[in-house]
Design a protein around this motif. Structure first.
Motif, mmCIF file in Angstrom:
data_model
loop_
_atom_site.group_PDB
_atom_site.id
_atom_site.type_symbol
_atom_site.label_atom_id
_atom_site.label_comp_id
_atom_site.label_asym_id
_atom_site.label_seq_id
_atom_site.Cartn_x
_atom_site.Cartn_y
_atom_site.Cartn_z
ATOM 1 N N PHE A 190 0.847 -1.183 0.000
ATOM 2 C CA PHE A 190 0.000 0.000 0.000
ATOM 3 C C PHE A 190 0.886 1.239 0.000
ATOM 4 O O PHE A 190 1.937 1.255 0.642
ATOM 5 N N ASN A 191 0.448 2.274 -0.685
ATOM 6 C CA ASN A 191 1.251 3.492 -0.809
ATOM 7 C C ASN A 191 1.129 4.436 0.376
ATOM 8 O O ASN A 191 1.973 5.312 0.546
ATOM 9 N N ASP A 192 0.081 4.289 1.181
ATOM 10 C CA ASP A 192 -0.119 5.204 2.291
ATOM 11 C C ASP A 192 -0.541 4.454 3.544
ATOM 12 O O ASP A 192 -1.030 3.333 3.481
ATOM 13 N N THR A 193 -0.318 5.073 4.696
ATOM 14 C CA THR A 193 -0.746 4.504 5.964
ATOM 15 C C THR A 193 -2.236 4.762 6.113
ATOM 16 O O THR A 193 -2.689 5.899 5.986
ATOM 17 N N ARG A 194 -2.989 3.694 6.359
ATOM 18 C CA ARG A 194 -4.436 3.843 6.484
ATOM 19 C C ARG A 194 -5.039 2.615 7.147
ATOM 20 O O ARG A 194 -4.365 1.608 7.341
ATOM 21 N N LEU A 195 -6.310 2.738 7.463
ATOM 22 C CA LEU A 195 -7.074 1.643 8.034
ATOM 23 C C LEU A 195 -7.729 0.870 6.889
ATOM 24 O O LEU A 195 -8.433 1.456 6.080
ATOM 25 N N VAL A 196 -7.477 -0.431 6.815
ATOM 26 C CA VAL A 196 -8.007 -1.263 5.733
ATOM 27 C C VAL A 196 -8.919 -2.327 6.329
ATOM 28 O O VAL A 196 -8.555 -3.003 7.297
ATOM 29 N N THR A 197 -10.108 -2.469 5.740
ATOM 30 C CA THR A 197 -11.057 -3.504 6.160
ATOM 31 C C THR A 197 -11.022 -4.641 5.146
ATOM 32 O O THR A 197 -11.217 -4.428 3.954
ATOM 33 N N PHE A 198 -10.752 -5.839 5.634
ATOM 34 C CA PHE A 198 -10.729 -7.039 4.811
ATOM 35 C C PHE A 198 -12.028 -7.801 5.040
ATOM 36 O O PHE A 198 -12.439 -8.011 6.177
ATOM 37 N N THR A 199 -12.665 -8.229 3.950
ATOM 38 C CA THR A 199 -13.898 -9.015 4.026
ATOM 39 C C THR A 199 -13.698 -10.312 3.258
ATOM 40 O O THR A 199 -13.373 -10.296 2.072
ATOM 41 N N PHE A 200 -13.898 -11.420 3.944
ATOM 42 C CA PHE A 200 -13.702 -12.755 3.383
ATOM 43 C C PHE A 200 -15.066 -13.429 3.247
ATOM 44 O O PHE A 200 -15.579 -14.020 4.187
ATOM 45 N N ASP A 201 -15.678 -13.301 2.069
ATOM 46 C CA ASP A 201 -16.963 -13.949 1.793
ATOM 47 C C ASP A 201 -16.684 -15.347 1.259
ATOM 48 O O ASP A 201 -16.028 -15.490 0.234
ATOM 49 N N SER A 202 -17.198 -16.356 1.958
ATOM 50 C CA SER A 202 -16.914 -17.724 1.518
ATOM 51 C C SER A 202 -18.163 -18.577 1.572
ATOM 52 O O SER A 202 -19.055 -18.359 2.388
ATOM 53 N N ASN A 203 -18.211 -19.545 0.687
ATOM 54 C CA ASN A 203 -19.252 -20.555 0.654
ATOM 55 C C ASN A 203 -18.533 -21.901 0.559
ATOM 56 O O ASN A 203 -18.263 -22.386 -0.532
ATOM 57 N N ILE A 204 -18.197 -22.453 1.702
ATOM 58 C CA ILE A 204 -17.409 -23.683 1.767
ATOM 59 C C ILE A 204 -18.351 -24.860 2.031
ATOM 60 O O ILE A 204 -19.037 -24.899 3.057
ATOM 61 N N ASN A 205 -18.408 -25.804 1.088
ATOM 62 C CA ASN A 205 -19.292 -26.963 1.193
ATOM 63 C C ASN A 205 -18.717 -28.058 2.080
ATOM 64 O O ASN A 205 -19.461 -28.750 2.769
ATOM 65 N N GLU A 206 -17.398 -28.228 2.027
ATOM 66 C CA GLU A 206 -16.738 -29.223 2.868
ATOM 67 C C GLU A 206 -15.318 -28.762 3.135
ATOM 68 O O GLU A 206 -14.763 -27.950 2.409
ATOM 69 N N GLY A 207 -14.724 -29.258 4.206
ATOM 70 C CA GLY A 207 -13.370 -28.866 4.575
ATOM 71 C C GLY A 207 -13.335 -27.477 5.193
ATOM 72 O O GLY A 207 -14.347 -26.972 5.680
ATOM 73 N N SER A 208 -12.154 -26.863 5.156
ATOM 74 C CA SER A 208 -12.020 -25.526 5.739
ATOM 75 C C SER A 208 -11.040 -24.683 4.928
ATOM 76 O O SER A 208 -10.138 -25.207 4.275
ATOM 77 N N VAL A 209 -11.253 -23.379 5.002
ATOM 78 C CA VAL A 209 -10.376 -22.398 4.365
ATOM 79 C C VAL A 209 -10.110 -21.306 5.389
ATOM 80 O O VAL A 209 -11.044 -20.741 5.955
#
Length: 132
Positions: free
Chosen positions: A63-82
């Motif tokens: 990232f080019n600047d200091t800032r607050l970043v929000t990460f969103t992990f949308d998942s649809n996992i049928n089996e196992g884990s991520v």
């Protein structure tokens, strides 16, 4: 003649891939899977669809600047884990995201290198990671 040129060509390709990886243009994938289709945008998101996937994917973010970043992990996992890990420049985990904890906020330092590591454990489904 070819004996001299061939190692130089391999060295140049290795250097090219290293430069692309270190600047976040490509990711390293060490997965075994029946099916995997993924895409990555350099600036805002990455996503994938997969079947019976085990292993990991690693990618660099800058990232080019200091800032607050929000990460969103949308998942649809049928089996196992991520599980998704954000690592700092010292490769220490600073944020962990998964199906149970899909959103996290992180203060990003300017010009620092951050790593995204996604671990699959016999997983099938899809995910999309966004950051703002």
């Amino acid at each position: 003649m070819y004996i001299v040129i061939l190692p130089i060509v391999f060295l140049l390709f290795g250097l090219l891939f290293y430069l692309l990886y270190i600047n976040g243009y490509i990711s390293l994938r060490t997965v075994s899977t029946l099916y995997f289709f993924g895409s990555a945008n350099l600036y805002r998101n990455c996503s994938a669809k997969f079947t019976r996937c085990s292993g990991s994917i690693k990618r660099i973010l800058k990232f080019n600047d200091t800032r607050l970043v929000t990460f969103t992990f949308d998942s649809n996992i049928n089996e196992g884990s991520v599980d998704l890990f954000i690592l700092n420049k010292d490769k220490e985990t600073v944020l962990t995201l998964n199906s149970d904890n899909p959103t996290g906020t992180l203060t990003i330092q300017a010009k620092e290198r951050y790593y995204i590591k996604i671990k699959f454990c016999r997983a099938s489904g899809n995910y999309k990671l966004n950051w703002e």
